[in-house]
Design a protein around this motif. Sequence first.
Motif, PDB file in Angstrom:
ATOM      1  N   VAL A  99       0.305  10.587   4.944  1.00  0.00           N
ATOM      2  CA  VAL A  99       0.712   9.232   5.273  1.00  0.00           C
ATOM      3  C   VAL A  99      -0.474   8.272   5.302  1.00  0.00           C
ATOM      4  O   VAL A  99      -0.473   7.224   4.681  1.00  0.00           O
ATOM      5  N   MET A 100      -1.538   8.661   6.030  1.00  0.00           N
ATOM      6  CA  MET A 100      -2.624   7.710   6.250  1.00  0.00           C
ATOM      7  C   MET A 100      -3.470   7.518   4.993  1.00  0.00           C
ATOM      8  O   MET A 100      -4.018   6.451   4.764  1.00  0.00           O
ATOM      9  N   VAL A 101      -3.599   8.566   4.202  1.00  0.00           N
ATOM     10  CA  VAL A 101      -4.524   8.489   3.073  1.00  0.00           C
ATOM     11  C   VAL A 101      -4.060   7.491   2.023  1.00  0.00           C
ATOM     12  O   VAL A 101      -4.866   6.808   1.402  1.00  0.00           O
ATOM     13  N   GLU A 102      -2.758   7.380   1.867  1.00  0.00           N
ATOM     14  CA  GLU A 102      -2.308   6.540   0.759  1.00  0.00           C
ATOM     15  C   GLU A 102      -2.761   5.095   0.883  1.00  0.00           C
ATOM     16  O   GLU A 102      -2.946   4.415  -0.118  1.00  0.00           O
ATOM     17  N   ALA A 103      -2.983   4.657   2.117  1.00  0.00           N
ATOM     18  CA  ALA A 103      -3.460   3.279   2.296  1.00  0.00           C
ATOM     19  C   ALA A 103      -4.875   3.115   1.749  1.00  0.00           C
ATOM     20  O   ALA A 103      -5.286   2.021   1.387  1.00  0.00           O
ATOM     21  N   VAL A 104      -5.611   4.209   1.699  1.00  0.00           N
ATOM     22  CA  VAL A 104      -7.002   4.128   1.225  1.00  0.00           C
ATOM     23  C   VAL A 104      -7.064   4.232  -0.299  1.00  0.00           C
ATOM     24  O   VAL A 104      -8.048   3.876  -0.926  1.00  0.00           O
ATOM     25  N   ASP A 145      -7.157   6.786  -2.639  1.00  0.00           N
ATOM     26  CA  ASP A 145      -8.189   7.625  -3.268  1.00  0.00           C
ATOM     27  C   ASP A 145      -7.516   8.378  -4.410  1.00  0.00           C
ATOM     28  O   ASP A 145      -6.968   9.461  -4.218  1.00  0.00           O
TER      29      ASP A 145
END
Lengths: 724, 724
Positions: free
Chosen positions: B620-625, B627
């Motif tokens: 969930v959180m990574v997609e905002a970054v 990568d």
Amino acid sequence: MPDIGKLLWPQSVAVVGASSDVQGLRGRILQTILSHPFAGRVYPVSRSATEVQGLKAYPSVDILPEPADFAILIIPARYVPTELEHCGRAGIKAAMILSSGFAEEGEAGALMQDEISIIARRYDMAVSGPNSEGFANIPAAFCPTFSPALDKNAGPIKPARALGAGHVSVISQSGGLGFAVFDRARPRNLAFRHIVTTGNEAALEAFDFVDYMLDEGMTDVFLLLLEEVKSPEKFKRVAEKALRVGKPIIVGKIGRSEPGARAVASHTAALAGSEASYRAVFDRYGLIEAKELDDMIDFAVGFLACGNRMPAGKRIGICTASGGAGVWMADACAAAGLEVPVLDDATRKSIDVHIPSYGTSQNPVDCTAQGVHKLGYATFAHLVAQSPLIDGIVVVVTARRSAFLEIDLPKLENLQHDTRKPIYMWTYTLPSDRSVEILNAAGYPLFTSAFGCARTVRAMSDYRASQERTSSKPLAACRAHPAYEKVHAALKASVTVLSEYHARSLLDAYGIDGNVGTLAGSAAEAEVAASIIGRPVALKVQSIDILHKTEVGAVALNVAPEDTRAAYERVLESANRFVPTADIQGVLVQPMAPAGREVIVGVSRDECWGPLLMLGLGGVMVEAVRDVVLAPVPLDHEAALALIHRLKGSAVFGRYRGMPPADTGALADLMVKLSQFAFDHADDVTEVDLNPVIVHAKGDGITVVDALIVKRTVQRAGHRTAAE
Amino acid sequence: MPDIGKLLWPQSVAVVGASSDVQGLRGRILQTILSHPFAGRVYPVSRSATEVQGLKAYPSVDILPEPADFAILIIPARYVPTELEHCGRAGIKAAMILSSGFAEEGEAGALMQDEISIIARRYDMAVSGPNSEGFANIPAAFCPTFSPALDKNAGPIKPARALGAGHVSVISQSGGLGFAVFDRARPRNLAFRHIVTTGNEAALEAFDFVDYMLDEGMTDVFLLLLEEVKSPEKFKRVAEKALRVGKPIIVGKIGRSEPGARAVASHTAALAGSEASYRAVFDRYGLIEAKELDDMIDFAVGFLACGNRMPAGKRIGICTASGGAGVWMADACAAAGLEVPVLDDATRKSIDVHIPSYGTSQNPVDCTAQGVHKLGYATFAHLVAQSPLIDGIVVVVTARRSAFLEIDLPKLENLQHDTRKPIYMWTYTLPSDRSVEILNAAGYPLFTSAFGCARTVRAMSDYRASQERTSSKPLAACRAHPAYEKVHAALKASVTVLSEYHARSLLDAYGIDGNVGTLAGSAAEAEVAASIIGRPVALKVQSIDILHKTEVGAVALNVAPEDTRAAYERVLESANRFVPTADIQGVLVQPMAPAGREVIVGVSRDECWGPLLMLGLGGVMVEAVRDVVLAPVPLDHEAALALIHRLKGSAVFGRYRGMPPADTGALADLMVKLSQFAFDHADDVTEVDLNPVIVHAKGDGITVVDALIVKRTVQRAGHRTAAE
């Protein structure tokens, strides 16, 4: 404070160690001084010669015809302390030591450097260096340096016609780079005031010179090349002073990378410090960081030309006669974090009547060669400047030929009065000298790098925002929290690493109460606590001897209230089995946190800057991406919100993957409180780690899932030396 | 293929629309041609004049004294097709159209542009433009352009003494930027061969010119300014050809940003395409992307001077006389992704004897001014080059004065024979002309930007790696998978969005079997499947009418085998309640995946480049970054591993937060198979989404948790126009 005026503006100068051999540095420095029309008196001091470069030489500083205002020492390091002492006794109030071989050379050199600072204090002398490359006072034509950039044949030190009315000063801990910036700025017609290289800074530091020049009031833009900041408090005071009077400080930070920092440590015996910490502090105090030497000069060009009309935002209008070059500039603006919005209909209509149908008014405005040929650049820039959607204008020109600019000049001059928005020019071909002259005379900053131009606009927009943010309030609130004394005493009395429960109780005193929980001393107490919570709970064994609770089975998650008793026994038993000697305080009973965005909020202590607040996206996978931001403490609510938005993944806090927007207000509130805690207990705390913190939907606040405080035990005095 | 030789190397030229008015473009182009010593015959063609700029003018191309090799058309757009037809009939085999007002102007213009391409094909003419700024053939001194960079008074078109023996050609879709690169390169003494601007590319495209010049064999470095690639297959063929013969192509991509891409679309009627897609394709074919114009020139300088000795790796040794400048260069190297390792003891010992104790041999090697003054730069560069830890050397010099370099010159010349490692020079002051001359003559590339220098070293190191990777194998395997026919038929027969089970069955045919599961048609079947699995399972209702299964309660996770029957009824009932009309295929029963690193593996179809494989960190959180990395398909195992390591957060796959290293081999295997699938079914598949994929510990493989295939339904022919 010693009088830096005596150093920069002496009436009489002793050059100790001067020589007639102009191949060597001892000859070159005198030669350089004499090659410029400096009006002061110059006295060579030499043990061996009676005449140096045509001047009568003196064997010692104490038998000069007058006590000199200023002594330059260019003699072997081992003689420097004695000679400086002589200067002090002879009543000389300023000195500069060019010799190398001090702190950068090891312990013996460091001791000699300490001697220098003691002598400087003893005689209240303004002492610069050692290991410096000298300085140049351009209006006084006083250039005590051996830098080739000040060679007589390197060109005039003042431009025939300067850009704008302001002046630039360079202050650099590196000699080579300081004068390089001056040298590279030559083709840009900048008027310089001082170029000072500070070397090892045994006594005077870079920010002492900034402070002096702020008081002098004649420097409009500062260019600093910094390897380290020696005195953080001085930095903060002077940087804030500069920000309040609107004198931008542009910094090239030397030693940003690991190999760079390693080299700085060996080279000037300085600890370069963490790049991220420097960036956080620069950001707070409105310093503008430039990554490349030429960017520093571009920024100075922008501020000198448009310092009285900084962009009010980041929305840029681009006018171009070359479609491709306009796109290139749009790419450059986007890369610099600027916006290039499509223009409003009214503005577009006013432009469309002047351009052929193969042009476009959308933005970039492709005026086409035909359009520009007919009306000139100024007309289009004027039309774009009228748009309420635009904060600044970049005009893309080809300045290889000046004839066309010459024709456009009257309109270009008028344009500066017709709009208060800044107008920047980028030429994609190399500009002719005449083109530079024309545009500078009309007050336009001209850039040859599209990206440098865009970064300049961005830097000026950011600087304006920093100034506005600062104008009404001090940068650091200084009053301690009412709970200060209580927490201070508790910290003093505690062990090095505080257990979660203990840490939470201290943070709670600062209003950080995101999930304190109940410390249960028995299964029955745990059961009562869980039944009051009335929904699934987490149980965590509390012990300063068990830092990694999960790994020894000392944590139970998602425990139904009715299962609490069994879970209590299980975690305790597991903890006792794995760490039989553990001193156990109890078992913490907390409600399980509902889902939300996971973040890490912490405090870490920088060697140079003290405590910094840290915010990062959390979760197992995210940490590998290292999306983390830092800020000095304390922090107000607005600054905390701004920091949240600086995360690369800050989109996660908006409406994201089916979740409603997050309670960033509550997160900011937590950050503000933690920053006050860090500020108050800076001397006693090395690290605070709230990891993870769950940020719930707007209105639902945050949950601090785990907390850790590490006390500060080692009190370092002063700086590391290269030998460490 | 028409003969581009007739266009670039004509013996006779007709200038249709030539004028005597040198204020206008129609006069300027003839003036520019005549101002250079071109040996061919030039025939102005004019309806109104009998003499133009002192030459006899002809009313039409068909009554010239000879059929010209080449016609230049600078007449209003509406006359162009007719006139081009005249040229074709008159036997003219090459033409260039400078006029604007074609595809960039809207539908009528686009139709005229189509006419141009039809006429070009009909007469097998080499046709360049429209909307171009012309070209310059430097060895022929043939400069049919109105660019101010080719003005006679803009300076000589060949350097008095060129850097290296090679030649550079520029090919640019933007007229302004193409000639700007040539103009900016002047102070760097590069020998140019061709500067060609291609405009709207109605017929000849940028890569046609690259292809011609590769065959011509006289261009050693290509500088390309691209707004779009019109023919991806041509691009791939020519780019691979260039890579195999070792002629680097340096690309400035115009329209990388959103506002830039928007402007490109309006400006040349091109769809700029996604920046990430271009980068992925450039990377595969060894094209070197430069972000700034001056970087393009820096890269060309590096390749021309050191193209025969490219750095074998990324480990750089730095020699400097200025400590600060050395650190600056170390920072620049680190920013460019280069390493600056501490030197080995043997090398350090060999250096230490030559430098004072306040210098250092660690790297950057601070030779100190004293050390360099005694021994010169060459000696130190030689010593550093001996280190087995170093692949290339950067020497930091101050080239403001040339006297010292003059003395060092014999040693500098020898040094080029003493080592096969490349040696780059950066000057922190502005170089004197004589310094540039000396260093260029000795074969050294000299840079004024530290970061530009470091980026050049990195570009050359990358290029060498691309070449090595490519030398032994074709860049794209082309044989279809044995399962191709079967899957192709199944895809043809299926609906647009394939359910997970259906998608998995097709992927399974390609060996992608990471968790196919059992499709149960009844509770009993589900129970049997779960009991065979023997550990907790996931149940997911399969229906093409239910894409977001979780949101309608059509998924049950972590179901114990004995609870399967109840869970089966529950998910089915929920699905039926929320989507009563859903056509349900069954319920998928899969083992729950054990924990691991979450990634997303997918395929997406780029408008220009076709299918690209996508890999991103998941959760969930990574997609905002964001990568995410992309690569063209197919992909071999080695390329897949390289792609995994290009993720910013690739550290997650190593030993990370208590987890053992991840099975990147299995992940790469999945990527290879999926890339073959995407390659085989490029025409039929728009998107494949394996999200998430769990990568387990080494040896434990991967689990594909969910899968989705979207069929391609819209077949686009050709390019969008600006009007779309």
